[in-house]
Design a protein around this motif. Structure first.
Motif, PDB file in Angstrom:
ATOM      1  N   VAL A 177       0.845  -1.185   0.000  1.00  0.00           N
ATOM      2  CA  VAL A 177       0.000   0.000   0.000  1.00  0.00           C
ATOM      3  C   VAL A 177       0.888   1.246   0.000  1.00  0.00           C
ATOM      4  CG1 VAL A 177      -1.830   1.272   1.150  1.00  0.00           C
ATOM      5  CG2 VAL A 177      -1.766  -1.223   1.310  1.00  0.00           C
ATOM      6  N   LEU A 178       0.636   2.111  -0.979  1.00  0.00           N
ATOM      7  CA  LEU A 178       1.388   3.354  -1.097  1.00  0.00           C
ATOM      8  C   LEU A 178       0.460   4.500  -0.752  1.00  0.00           C
ATOM      9  CD1 LEU A 178       4.315   3.945  -2.222  1.00  0.00           C
ATOM     10  CD2 LEU A 178       3.203   4.599  -4.353  1.00  0.00           C
ATOM     11  N   ALA A 179       0.915   5.382   0.125  1.00  0.00           N
ATOM     12  CA  ALA A 179       0.124   6.577   0.434  1.00  0.00           C
ATOM     13  C   ALA A 179       1.085   7.732   0.589  1.00  0.00           C
ATOM     14  CB  ALA A 179      -0.688   6.372   1.710  1.00  0.00           C
ATOM     15  N   ASN A 180       0.788   8.834  -0.063  1.00  0.00           N
ATOM     16  CA  ASN A 180       1.683   9.991  -0.053  1.00  0.00           C
ATOM     17  C   ASN A 180       3.108   9.610  -0.383  1.00  0.00           C
ATOM     18  OD1 ASN A 180      -0.046  12.118   0.508  1.00  0.00           O
ATOM     19  ND2 ASN A 180      -0.160  11.503   2.656  1.00  0.00           N
ATOM     20  N   GLY A 181       3.261   8.681  -1.307  1.00  0.00           N
ATOM     21  CA  GLY A 181       4.590   8.340  -1.772  1.00  0.00           C
ATOM     22  C   GLY A 181       5.329   7.331  -0.917  1.00  0.00           C
ATOM     23  N   ARG A 182       4.764   6.988   0.247  1.00  0.00           N
ATOM     24  CA  ARG A 182       5.456   6.037   1.121  1.00  0.00           C
ATOM     25  C   ARG A 182       4.736   4.708   1.151  1.00  0.00           C
ATOM     26  NH1 ARG A 182       9.218   8.107   4.313  1.00  0.00           N
ATOM     27  NH2 ARG A 182       9.349  10.369   4.276  1.00  0.00           N
ATOM     28  N   LEU A 183       5.502   3.641   1.295  1.00  0.00           N
ATOM     29  CA  LEU A 183       4.880   2.344   1.512  1.00  0.00           C
ATOM     30  C   LEU A 183       4.431   2.299   2.964  1.00  0.00           C
ATOM     31  CD1 LEU A 183       6.847  -0.648  -0.028  1.00  0.00           C
ATOM     32  CD2 LEU A 183       4.663   0.321  -0.722  1.00  0.00           C
ATOM     33  N   ILE A 184       3.135   2.194   3.171  1.00  0.00           N
ATOM     34  CA  ILE A 184       2.675   2.175   4.563  1.00  0.00           C
ATOM     35  C   ILE A 184       2.246   0.786   4.981  1.00  0.00           C
ATOM     36  CG2 ILE A 184       1.971   4.592   4.578  1.00  0.00           C
ATOM     37  CD1 ILE A 184      -0.952   3.449   4.274  1.00  0.00           C
ATOM     38  N   PHE A 185       2.197  -0.122   4.038  1.00  0.00           N
ATOM     39  CA  PHE A 185       1.820  -1.483   4.399  1.00  0.00           C
ATOM     40  C   PHE A 185       2.425  -2.442   3.410  1.00  0.00           C
ATOM     41  CE2 PHE A 185      -0.778  -5.245   3.930  1.00  0.00           C
ATOM     42  CZ  PHE A 185      -1.047  -5.623   5.226  1.00  0.00           C
ATOM     43  N   GLU A 186       2.893  -3.555   3.902  1.00  0.00           N
ATOM     44  CA  GLU A 186       3.356  -4.614   3.029  1.00  0.00           C
ATOM     45  C   GLU A 186       3.031  -5.910   3.730  1.00  0.00           C
ATOM     46  OE1 GLU A 186       7.504  -4.609   2.092  1.00  0.00           O
ATOM     47  OE2 GLU A 186       7.313  -6.439   0.887  1.00  0.00           O
ATOM     48  N   GLY A 187       2.214  -6.738   3.103  1.00  0.00           N
ATOM     49  CA  GLY A 187       1.905  -7.989   3.765  1.00  0.00           C
ATOM     50  C   GLY A 187       0.721  -8.702   3.166  1.00  0.00           C
ATOM     51  N   ASP A 188       0.156  -9.560   3.978  1.00  0.00           N
ATOM     52  CA  ASP A 188      -0.903 -10.452   3.557  1.00  0.00           C
ATOM     53  C   ASP A 188      -2.145  -9.686   3.107  1.00  0.00           C
ATOM     54  OD1 ASP A 188      -1.323 -13.313   3.460  1.00  0.00           O
ATOM     55  OD2 ASP A 188      -3.059 -12.845   4.725  1.00  0.00           O
ATOM     56  N   ALA A 189      -2.725 -10.141   2.001  1.00  0.00           N
ATOM     57  CA  ALA A 189      -3.914  -9.466   1.488  1.00  0.00           C
ATOM     58  C   ALA A 189      -5.034  -9.474   2.529  1.00  0.00           C
ATOM     59  CB  ALA A 189      -4.387 -10.133   0.207  1.00  0.00           C
ATOM     60  N   GLY A 190      -5.134 -10.539   3.275  1.00  0.00           N
ATOM     61  CA  GLY A 190      -6.193 -10.621   4.271  1.00  0.00           C
ATOM     62  C   GLY A 190      -6.069  -9.574   5.357  1.00  0.00           C
ATOM     63  N   ALA A 191      -4.840  -9.142   5.628  1.00  0.00           N
ATOM     64  CA  ALA A 191      -4.627  -8.223   6.738  1.00  0.00           C
ATOM     65  C   ALA A 191      -4.763  -6.763   6.340  1.00  0.00           C
ATOM     66  CB  ALA A 191      -3.243  -8.464   7.348  1.00  0.00           C
ATOM     67  N   VAL A 192      -4.757  -6.497   5.041  1.00  0.00           N
ATOM     68  CA  VAL A 192      -4.641  -5.107   4.619  1.00  0.00           C
ATOM     69  C   VAL A 192      -5.835  -4.268   5.048  1.00  0.00           C
ATOM     70  CG1 VAL A 192      -5.594  -5.447   2.291  1.00  0.00           C
ATOM     71  CG2 VAL A 192      -3.987  -3.592   2.708  1.00  0.00           C
ATOM     72  N   THR A 193      -7.018  -4.824   4.985  1.00  0.00           N
ATOM     73  CA  THR A 193      -8.186  -4.008   5.321  1.00  0.00           C
ATOM     74  C   THR A 193      -8.322  -3.809   6.828  1.00  0.00           C
ATOM     75  OG1 THR A 193      -9.501  -6.019   5.191  1.00  0.00           O
ATOM     76  CG2 THR A 193      -9.567  -4.549   3.289  1.00  0.00           C
ATOM     77  N   ARG A 194      -7.601  -4.634   7.588  1.00  0.00           N
ATOM     78  CA  ARG A 194      -7.691  -4.470   9.040  1.00  0.00           C
ATOM     79  C   ARG A 194      -6.645  -3.496   9.556  1.00  0.00           C
ATOM     80  NH1 ARG A 194      -8.143 -10.130   8.644  1.00  0.00           N
ATOM     81  NH2 ARG A 194      -5.999 -10.401   9.344  1.00  0.00           N
ATOM     82  N   ASP A 195      -5.700  -3.120   8.675  1.00  0.00           N
ATOM     83  CA  ASP A 195      -4.593  -2.293   9.130  1.00  0.00           C
ATOM     84  C   ASP A 195      -5.069  -0.859   9.387  1.00  0.00           C
ATOM     85  OD1 ASP A 195      -1.373  -2.251   9.149  1.00  0.00           O
ATOM     86  OD2 ASP A 195      -2.171  -0.342   8.377  1.00  0.00           O
ATOM     87  N   GLU A 196      -4.731  -0.373  10.550  1.00  0.00           N
ATOM     88  CA  GLU A 196      -5.228   0.942  10.973  1.00  0.00           C
ATOM     89  C   GLU A 196      -4.718   2.065  10.066  1.00  0.00           C
ATOM     90  OE1 GLU A 196      -7.800   2.995  12.562  1.00  0.00           O
ATOM     91  OE2 GLU A 196      -7.713   0.840  13.026  1.00  0.00           O
ATOM     92  N   GLU A 197      -3.416   2.007   9.743  1.00  0.00           N
ATOM     93  CA  GLU A 197      -2.839   3.086   8.942  1.00  0.00           C
ATOM     94  C   GLU A 197      -3.422   3.107   7.527  1.00  0.00           C
ATOM     95  OE1 GLU A 197       1.417   3.106   9.045  1.00  0.00           O
ATOM     96  OE2 GLU A 197       1.519   5.131   8.208  1.00  0.00           O
ATOM     97  N   VAL A 198      -3.649   1.917   7.000  1.00  0.00           N
ATOM     98  CA  VAL A 198      -4.245   1.835   5.670  1.00  0.00           C
ATOM     99  C   VAL A 198      -5.645   2.431   5.697  1.00  0.00           C
ATOM    100  CG1 VAL A 198      -5.021   0.268   3.865  1.00  0.00           C
ATOM    101  CG2 VAL A 198      -2.879  -0.185   5.058  1.00  0.00           C
ATOM    102  N   ARG A 199      -6.395   2.074   6.708  1.00  0.00           N
ATOM    103  CA  ARG A 199      -7.748   2.642   6.837  1.00  0.00           C
ATOM    104  C   ARG A 199      -7.700   4.159   6.858  1.00  0.00           C
ATOM    105  NH1 ARG A 199     -12.101  -0.125   9.273  1.00  0.00           N
ATOM    106  NH2 ARG A 199     -11.741  -2.369   9.390  1.00  0.00           N
ATOM    107  N   ARG A 200      -6.742   4.681   7.625  1.00  0.00           N
ATOM    108  CA  ARG A 200      -6.650   6.128   7.730  1.00  0.00           C
ATOM    109  C   ARG A 200      -6.285   6.752   6.374  1.00  0.00           C
ATOM    110  NH1 ARG A 200      -2.513   7.039  11.400  1.00  0.00           N
ATOM    111  NH2 ARG A 200      -3.100   5.164  12.538  1.00  0.00           N
ATOM    112  N   ALA A 201      -5.367   6.080   5.661  1.00  0.00           N
ATOM    113  CA  ALA A 201      -4.942   6.611   4.367  1.00  0.00           C
ATOM    114  C   ALA A 201      -6.117   6.730   3.405  1.00  0.00           C
ATOM    115  CB  ALA A 201      -3.858   5.716   3.769  1.00  0.00           C
ATOM    116  N   TYR A 202      -6.956   5.788   3.477  1.00  0.00           N
ATOM    117  CA  TYR A 202      -8.108   5.804   2.561  1.00  0.00           C
ATOM    118  C   TYR A 202      -9.319   6.499   3.164  1.00  0.00           C
ATOM    119  CZ  TYR A 202      -6.191   2.639  -0.922  1.00  0.00           C
ATOM    120  OH  TYR A 202      -5.467   2.086  -1.921  1.00  0.00           O
ATOM    121  N   LEU A 203      -9.201   6.984   4.396  1.00  0.00           N
ATOM    122  CA  LEU A 203     -10.336   7.593   5.101  1.00  0.00           C
ATOM    123  C   LEU A 203     -11.549   6.686   5.042  1.00  0.00           C
ATOM    124  CD1 LEU A 203      -9.927  11.244   3.832  1.00  0.00           C
ATOM    125  CD2 LEU A 203      -9.522  10.410   6.161  1.00  0.00           C
ATOM    126  N   GLY A 204     -11.252   5.403   5.168  1.00  0.00           N
ATOM    127  CA  GLY A 204     -12.349   4.448   5.240  1.00  0.00           C
ATOM    128  C   GLY A 204     -12.937   4.036   3.913  1.00  0.00           C
TER     129      GLY A 204
END
Ligand SMILES: Nc1ncnc2c1ncn2[C@@H]1O[C@H](COP(=O)(O)OP(=O)(O)OP(=O)(O)O)[C@@H](O)[C@H]1O
Ligand SMILES: [Mg+2]
Lengths: 334, 255
Positions: free
Chosen positions: B219-246
């Motif tokens: 997951v890339l947000a503002n040019g930085r990789l903020i997540f790297e890992g299992d597809a199943g975990a990505v939607t549970r990741d807090e930072e990813v959620r914040r990046a997408y504002l839900g």
């Protein structure tokens, strides 16, 4: 693999190879014969027309097939004509060798100007091509020992073709010779633009970045095509020098470059037949109309161009071709 | 993970003062299928441009197949097996479908300096472009000019050109972008049929497609990789959620 591919099957093999040879021979041959019949007193005009047609074909290779914008192509044509003129004056009389001189000097000119012009894109490219043209024009004016300056280079008297057919004052030999050269060049170019190299050039024209993203080095290809184009323009220039016996400053001038581009656009860039027809139609029109109405012929040429742009914006060649295809499809239906 | 093929080491790219990619590092292994997601403007396409040589990185290195390719030209990278498609299709618009693919095949085989061969119908070349068009289900379009294709078909052709280059790594920049929603699965099917030995990095917004396609997600947000890992975990990741504002966290919305 079944019948669904028939439309792209090589309907080629020997018949296609034959067709590739036969169609230009027949069509250009017939056009040539028609010209001979219609303008028997004016073969000098037709011979000139063929030289310029070669210039337009040459221009098509870089403009139509590579997407290069140039308004300086006559520089190649003219320099080759001067080279041929000088070679002839220096004693090289054989017309075929003179053609070779024209082709070679065209090649050098093409490679050099291609290496400069294709480094750039868009408007800078166009301006640069004009600049090269102007530079060559100015040099031609200055180096009057080689070019005769504004008087032109005269005294070019080529020998007999194969040592048999001499150039006559009615341009009969010159006309047939030029026609034969045109046919040969046309066949070779038909082959070239359908080759892998030709296909890549068209790809570069369509999408430069994608061409690089399939692994193609673009710049060398453009230079190479410029070289080929230079050979063709050089042969045109050679014919001009051989047939008229003089080479003037107009041979290298901006006006000739611009006119060639107009002819190309008129006929349809990116198609050899388009270039051929554009050159023929424009020059015939110009010839007939300027004789009929010496005062307003330029206006009429302008009107012709406006009409073409309005009714056949892709040029005459593609317009005729699509009409033809529609006719054939309609005819094929029961 | 399999043998690493593509490796980014602290890659950054700035336009003037704007840092579009910042210290991005990741590895793509042989035959791996990875999705790269991120909000609009996150810098995904820019990253692809840096990887493929269209843009030079401001900092960092790109390593491919054990070789530092940061300073290689675009064609040299393609020859090494690093191939991409485009978010907005880039085709040879004056050519037919068959010619588009044949050109790529011939370029790969080093045939494009031939001045007098017959382009599309050269034996070997013909079989190859047909096979690729058949694999992607567009063989019946072979003779059509590109300009007559529907956009979905153009996207498949874009993919076909990529495949014709025998990639080791294929980067797909939003392969279903601009395609009508009901046609998007067709494109994913085609991607699914890609030979397993090709490593694919796919940029995609549609989380359904992402989940079907990849096990690993970046997951890339503002040019930085903020997540790297299992597809199943990505939607549970807090930072990813914040990046997408839900907006993507429920894995539904399409851009
Ligand atoms: N050549 C450029 N010059 C200046 N800014 C650029 C350039 N290319 C991209 N940018 C900027 O960089 C940022 C990231 O763009 P990029 O296209 O990489 O995003 P993206 O993640 O691919 O977005 P999308 O999902 O919309 O495709 C954007 O703010 C864009 O405006
Ligand atoms: Mg993008």
């Amino acid at each position: 693999m079944t019948g669904q591919h028939t439309s792209v099957e090589p309907r080629l093999g020997p018949p296609a190879a034959v067709r590739q040879l036969a169609v230009p021979v027949i069509v250009i041959g017939l056009l040539g014969a028609a010209g001979y019949l219609v303008f028997p007193e004016d073969l000098a005009f037709l011979t000139r027309l063929i030289s310029i047609t070669l210039l337009v074909l040459s221009l098509d290779l870089v403009v139509g097939y590579c997407g290069v914008a140039t308004l300086g192509h006559a520089a190649i044509f003219g320099v080759a004509a001067y080279a041929v003129g000088n070679a002839c004056i220096a004693g090289l009389a054989d017309p075929l060798l003179l053609l070779a001189v024209g082709g070679l000097s065209g090649l050098v000119m093409g490679l050099v100007s291609g290496a400069i012009v294709t480094r750039f894109h868009g408007l800078p490219q166009l301006v640069l091509s004009i600049a090269i043209g102007q530079l060559v024009g100015a040099l031609s004016n200055k180096l009057s020992s080689l070019t005769g300056g504004s008087d032109g280079l005269s005294g070019i008297t080529p020998g007999r073709i194969f040592g048999v057919f001499g150039f006559d004052m009615f341009s009969r030999t010159g006309y047939l010779f030029s026609l034969a050269v045109l046919i040969v060049v046309f066949i070779v170019l038909t082959r070239l633009v359908a080759s892998p190299f030709g296909l890549l050039c068209r790809g570069i024209r369509d999408n430069n970045l994608r061409a690089r993203m399939i692994g193609a080095a673009v710049y060398p290809r453009l230079i190479a095509m410029y070289g080929v184009s230079g050979v063709v323009a050089g042969i045109g220039g050679a014919l001009m020098a051989i047939n008229t016996g003089v080479v003037g400053l107009d041979s290298v001038g901006f006006e000739r470059s611009a006119e060639a581009l107009v002819m190309l656009v008129l006929g349809g860039a990116g198609s050899l037949w388009g270039a051929l027809f554009g050159a023929i139609v424009f020059q015939l029109f110009e010839h007939v109309v300027s004789a009929a109405n010496p005062y307003h012929w330029l206006t009429l040429v302008g009107l012709l161009l406006v009409a073409i742009v309005l009714f056949a914006p892709q040029g005459l060649g593609p317009a005729v071709a699509s009409r033809w295809r529609r006719l054939r499809r309609a005819g094929a239906r029961p | 993970m399999t043998r690493p093929l593509l490796e980014l080491r602290n890659v950054s790219r700035a336009f003037g003062g704007l840092r579009v990619n910042a210290e991005v590092s990741f590895t793509l292994g042989e035959g791996e299928r990875v999705a790269l997601i991120g909000p609009n403007g996150a810098g995904k396409t820019t990253l692809v441009n840096v990887i493929t040589g269209d843009l030079a990185p401001s900092e960092g290195r790109v390593v491919f197949d054990g070789q530092d390719i940061t300073d290689l030209s675009i064609p040299a990278r393609v020859k090494a097996g690093l191939v991409r498609t485009f978010q907005i299709t880039r085709l040879f618009t004056g050519l037919t479908v068959a010619e588009n693919v044949a050109l790529a095949v011939m370029q790969r085989r080093g045939m494009t300096w031939r001045f007098f061969a017959r382009a599309t119908f050269t034996p070997g070349v013909r079989e190859e472009w047909r096979r690729i068009l058949e694999l992607l289900g567009i063989a019946d379009l072979a003779a059509r000019p590109v300009t007559e294709l529907a956009y979905g078909q153009q996207r498949l052709l874009d993919l076909a050109i990529g495949l014709a280059l025998n990639p080791k790594v294929l980067i797909l920049d939003e392969p279903a972008a601009g395609v009508p929603h009901d046609e998007a699965p067709k494109i994913l099917e085609a991607i699914d049929r890609l030979p397993r030995e090709i490593a694919v990095l796919m940029i995609e917004h549609d989380m359904d497609l992402v989940f079907k396609f990849a096990r690993r997600v970046l997951v890339l947000a503002n040019g930085r990789l903020i997540f790297e890992g299992d597809a199943g975990a990505v939607t549970r990741d807090e930072e990813v959620r914040r990046a997408y504002l839900g907006s993507y966290a429920d894995g539904r919305r399409r851009a």
